[in-house]
Enzyme design. Sequence first.
Site, mmCIF file in Angstrom:
data_model
loop_
_atom_site.group_PDB
_atom_site.id
_atom_site.type_symbol
_atom_site.label_atom_id
_atom_site.label_comp_id
_atom_site.label_asym_id
_atom_site.label_seq_id
_atom_site.Cartn_x
_atom_site.Cartn_y
_atom_site.Cartn_z
ATOM 1 N N LYS A 112 0.820 -1.216 0.000
ATOM 2 C CA LYS A 112 0.000 0.000 0.000
ATOM 3 C C LYS A 112 0.855 1.268 0.000
ATOM 4 O O LYS A 112 0.400 2.330 -0.397
ATOM 5 C CB LYS A 112 -0.960 -0.018 1.179
ATOM 6 C CG LYS A 112 -2.029 -1.114 0.989
ATOM 7 C CD LYS A 112 -3.076 -1.117 2.078
ATOM 8 C CE LYS A 112 -4.216 -2.059 1.747
ATOM 9 N NZ LYS A 112 -3.815 -3.484 1.848
HETATM 10 C C1 LIG Z 1 -4.498 -4.539 1.195
HETATM 11 C C2 LIG Z 1 -3.758 -5.804 1.109
HETATM 12 C C3 LIG Z 1 -4.125 -6.829 0.194
HETATM 13 C C4 LIG Z 1 -5.335 -6.719 -0.709
HETATM 14 O O1 LIG Z 1 -5.200 -5.735 -1.690
HETATM 15 P P1 LIG Z 1 -6.465 -5.236 -2.528
HETATM 16 O O2 LIG Z 1 -5.954 -4.162 -3.406
HETATM 17 O O3 LIG Z 1 -7.460 -4.732 -1.515
HETATM 18 O O4 LIG Z 1 -7.000 -6.399 -3.277
HETATM 19 C C5 LIG Z 1 -3.341 -7.968 0.137
HETATM 20 N N1 LIG Z 1 -2.272 -8.128 0.952
HETATM 21 C C6 LIG Z 1 -1.894 -7.185 1.837
HETATM 22 C C7 LIG Z 1 -0.723 -7.434 2.712
HETATM 23 C C8 LIG Z 1 -2.614 -5.991 1.951
HETATM 24 O O5 LIG Z 1 -2.236 -5.068 2.845
#
Ligand SMILES: *Cc1c(COP(=O)(O)O)cnc(C)c1O
Length: 466
Positions: A112
Amino acid sequence: MRYISTRGEAPALGFEDVLLAGLASDGGLYVPESLPHFSVEEIRSWRGLPYSELAFNIMYPFVDDAIPADEFRTMLKETYQGFSHDAVAPLVQLDTNEWVMELFRGPTLAFKDFALQLLGRLLDYVLEKRKQHVVIMGATSGDTGSAAIEGCRHCEHVDIFILHPHERVSEVQRRQMTTVLGDNIHNIAVRGNFDDCQRMVKESFGDQSFLGGKTQLAAVNSINWARIMAQIVYYFQASLALGGPDRSLAFSVPTGNFGDIFAGYLAKKMGLPISQLVIATNRNDILHRFMSGNKYEQHQLEHTLSPSMDIMVSSNFERLLFDLHGRDGALVKDLLERAQKGPVSIEDYRWRHARKLFDSDAVDDKGTCDTIREIYERNEYLLDPHTAIGVRAARNCRRDASVPMVTLGTAHPAKFPDAIAEAGLSVKPQLPPHMADLFEREERCTVLDNDLSSVQAFIASHWKLA
Ligand SMILES: *Cc1c(COP(=O)(O)O)cnc(C)c1O
């Protein structure tokens, strides 16, 4: 570039307004009116570029006149300088044609950061230009909160309030949020669960009168278009590193809200040769059930070893449904309104089209642990539980062994030590140097009752100019 709503009724907006808008006024999500398309020659000419330059080439068409090119370049350079590996998104080989792309080299050790480190800078730029201030209010069960706080800590025009359920996030996750001590950072631990936090955020967006008209709320959850945009880049980066665009690649993506994998779908539409996209879910498998049986139906939320993928509905899926329905907002609106009340299906030919675009798999906690253990024993490489689901799904869904399969590594294993222990491994994943003293740092957090008016009163009296 203009952006339109997936429900067809909200006015089209430019980049700046989309950045601040979050949800469209008709309840839909914003998507670009058209996508840039890059030729094979053009993509090939990007081989060897630093990550931030590649990012510029891919993202600038979405931003265009909202920000001058040289300013956007600088912003990207600063954003990706904060990552701990020169390649920004390095690849690790597990086996012949089997790779993990490490997207956890940013400040909070989850993918993220790719989007939120940029989003903070974009927001501040636009707010400075407009002489405006915003309050970011968000709920988190873990990763989003820390990445958003880290992304906004240096923003002049943003106060950020993150609600997390008191005593229900992991200690690493809590400390990653509460040890960031900026004046504009406010952590609220709510005596309730994640759903309570999320409901309070939603109700506050619906009625912002508690702010007295002096500022406005902004959203940083994955419905924000700028987050998707930033995630398109690393698909290109992986391809260029592994012989693309002169050969195609397959990707497996640990999925919750469908943001990250939607970015891969866009990369393909923009000209990148991608032969397979695998949706990897945990037991919260609404997407896998839809892909396997054309039934979109909410089940009870299950708590798993991969908490960042514990979701009941996948909000960004609406963006794909919009394309599957020929970009007809009225059809999407009708479908999603019906989906609120019970299971829905789409026309068979549309569903078959979706199946051509994506494969899918659901992996339970046992499969997650088995994969963590197998890969560690074979490669001495530690997977976090989310990435392990991606690797497992990649193996189960693979169509062509001669095509490199890249699993997106979404988090650092040190964020989820419980899953490593559950997998039966005695190795303790170490936090990287910049976080080694996390457990000694001062924390700042306010515990509040599970009560909307207390939370709103706190926000109203604690943002910078209040
Ligand atoms: C947010 C997140 C996901 C999922 O990502 P999306 O874009 O919501 O599908 C997967 N793994 C981790 C570690 C995350 O923080």
